[in-house]
Scaffold this motif. Structure first.
Motif, PDB file in Angstrom:
ATOM      1  N   PHE A   1     -32.887  -3.986 -29.056  1.00  0.00           N
ATOM      2  CA  PHE A   1     -33.193  -2.561 -29.035  1.00  0.00           C
ATOM      3  C   PHE A   1     -32.758  -1.902 -27.735  1.00  0.00           C
ATOM      4  O   PHE A   1     -32.954  -2.441 -26.646  1.00  0.00           O
TER       5      PHE A   1
ATOM      6  N   ILE B   1     -30.113   0.205 -31.867  1.00  0.00           N
ATOM      7  CA  ILE B   1     -30.288  -1.226 -32.079  1.00  0.00           C
ATOM      8  C   ILE B   1     -28.926  -1.839 -32.356  1.00  0.00           C
ATOM      9  O   ILE B   1     -28.113  -1.283 -33.105  1.00  0.00           O
TER      10      ILE B   1
ATOM     11  N   VAL C   1     -41.072  -3.720 -35.096  1.00  0.00           N
ATOM     12  CA  VAL C   1     -40.213  -2.537 -35.201  1.00  0.00           C
ATOM     13  C   VAL C   1     -40.988  -1.223 -35.225  1.00  0.00           C
ATOM     14  O   VAL C   1     -40.432  -0.184 -34.853  1.00  0.00           O
TER      15      VAL C   1
ATOM     16  N   ARG D   1     -40.940   0.928 -32.242  1.00  0.00           N
ATOM     17  CA  ARG D   1     -39.601   1.443 -31.928  1.00  0.00           C
ATOM     18  C   ARG D   1     -39.269   2.698 -32.718  1.00  0.00           C
ATOM     19  O   ARG D   1     -38.214   3.297 -32.520  1.00  0.00           O
TER      20      ARG D   1
ATOM     21  N   GLU E   1     -23.815  -0.203 -32.734  1.00  0.00           N
ATOM     22  CA  GLU E   1     -25.208   0.198 -32.575  1.00  0.00           C
ATOM     23  C   GLU E   1     -25.582   1.207 -33.653  1.00  0.00           C
ATOM     24  O   GLU E   1     -24.816   2.107 -33.979  1.00  0.00           O
TER      25      GLU E   1
ATOM     26  N   SER F   1     -32.153   3.153 -34.302  1.00  0.00           N
ATOM     27  CA  SER F   1     -33.252   2.212 -34.478  1.00  0.00           C
ATOM     28  C   SER F   1     -34.350   2.762 -35.375  1.00  0.00           C
ATOM     29  O   SER F   1     -34.956   2.016 -36.155  1.00  0.00           O
TER      30      SER F   1
END
Length: 360
Positions: free
Chosen positions: A143, A148, A171, A174, A259, A262
């Motif tokens: 992360f 992420i 998670v 996040r 990436e 997230s």
């Protein structure tokens, strides 16, 4: 001459003719193939780094599945790598095992998971639930502030499919929905922009005597230019792995874009764990709002109303996870979900600055 004697004479002549026929090219090729495999096995067991590297590269390039057990033994026998050449040898062995669709016991992979994460993760996935501890570790260190890495996405995808409860408390903290507020003072509203992310993997130098350099990357789409295979299908983002080679001795590894958002991806996992669609979640990834500027106090009050909207959705989501036994009461109370505010100042008159919205 009797029938029996004639038959024996015919058989004798046939056997003599067979004995006089020279070995076929097929027999000669089979003999060379056996010799080649024997030599590669010797090279894989060698203490010479370049010999091991070339043998592993040849095994993978030639699809020599017979050598998979030898490659596993070579990996298990490697001392803890020290220096560039030692790590390169391990990289070539892992590459061959990936290409040969081999299964490698987790205990042989664990020593290399920090330095060769992508290759190790690809091989670990072939071990089913035995790979879950590595998936949990990979997920937790993947992360960024709001992003992420693809390695974490692949790991989370596997854990979500397995219904691994540990995924939820990992998670959920996040999750930070974005509240996009456009502030205006006329009837003419504008629009925002976008930002792409990436990371560079730096300079690579390959010593003399080694095969072409090999490395693996994870991506959210299959490659049209390189070897590419699906690693982990997910509710929001699936992950593929790509194999790259380079014959140069010194080069820079590319600028990667692996990436994802997230919050978006985490909400997809949570929906999958709850067995509902993402659209049915009580919490959204992004909230859009427009505010006509009057005073700083009115602006801040407007922002707090949007925060309250996110908080209500977060509490409803936590309650649903608690009801599904995916979250404990202690975790429910401890995890706070607060939005990130993304403000676009579209006012024509900006003589008075926008006050900063407190982040909690």
């Amino acid at each position: 001459m009797s029938i029996v004697r004639r038959a024996l004479t015919t058989l004798s002549l046939l056997l003599c003719s067979i004995a006089l026929v020279p070995p076929s090219r097929a027999d000669d090729g089979a003999s060379k193939s056996v010799e080649r495999l024997a030599q590669l096995r010797l090279d894989l067991a060698s203490s010479e780094p370049t010999a091991v590297a070339h043998a592993a590269y040849t095994a993978g390039e030639g699809g020599l599945r017979e050598l998979a057990p030898d490659l596993v033994r070579a990996l298990a026998a490697r001392p803890d790598p020290e220096g560039r050449e030692a790590w390169l040898v391990v990289k070539y062995i892992l590459d061959a095992l990936i290409r040969l669709d081999a299964t490698v016991p987790m205990q042989h992979l664990a020593r290399f998971e920090d330095e060769l994460r992508t290759s190790v993760l690809i091989l670990a996935f072939r071990n089913g639930e035995e790979a879950y501890p590595l998936c949990r570790k990979t997920l937790s260190r993947s992360f960024g502030e709001a992003s992420i890495r693809a390695s974490g996405v692949a790991s989370g995808n596997a854990l979500a499919v397995a219904g691994d409860r540990s995924l939820v408390p990992t998670v959920l903290p996040r999750v930070r929905p974005v509240v996009k507020i456009t502030v205006w003072d006329t009837d003419d509203l504008g629009s925002g922009g976008s930002l792409s992310r990436g990371h560079g993997d730096g300079l690579c130098t390959v010593p003399d005597g080694f095969p072409p350099y090999v490395w693996y990357e994870l991506a959210f789409e299959p490659s049209l230019r390189h070897e590419s295979r699906l690693l982990a299908r997910g509710p929001v983002r699936s992950v593929w792995y790509e194999r790259w080679t380079d014959t140069r001795k010194r080069f820079i590894l590319g600028f990667l874009s692996d990436e994802g958002d997230s919050t978006e991806i985490a909400l997809g996992w949570l929906a999958q764990m709850l067995e509902i669609k993402v659209e049915e979640l009580p919490l959204k990834r992004r909230y859009l709002a427009t505010h006509q500027w009057t005073t700083p106090a009115a602006y801040l009050a407007f922002a707090e109303l949007r925060r309250s909207e996110v908080k209500r959705g977060a509490e409803a989501l936590k309650a649903a996870l608690l009801g599904a036994r995916l979250l404990t009461k202690h975790e429910q109370a401890a995890i706070e979900i607060d939005p990130r505010f993304d403000v676009w100042d579209g006012r024509e008159d900006q003589s008075e600055s926008l006050p900063k919205i407190p982040q909690r």
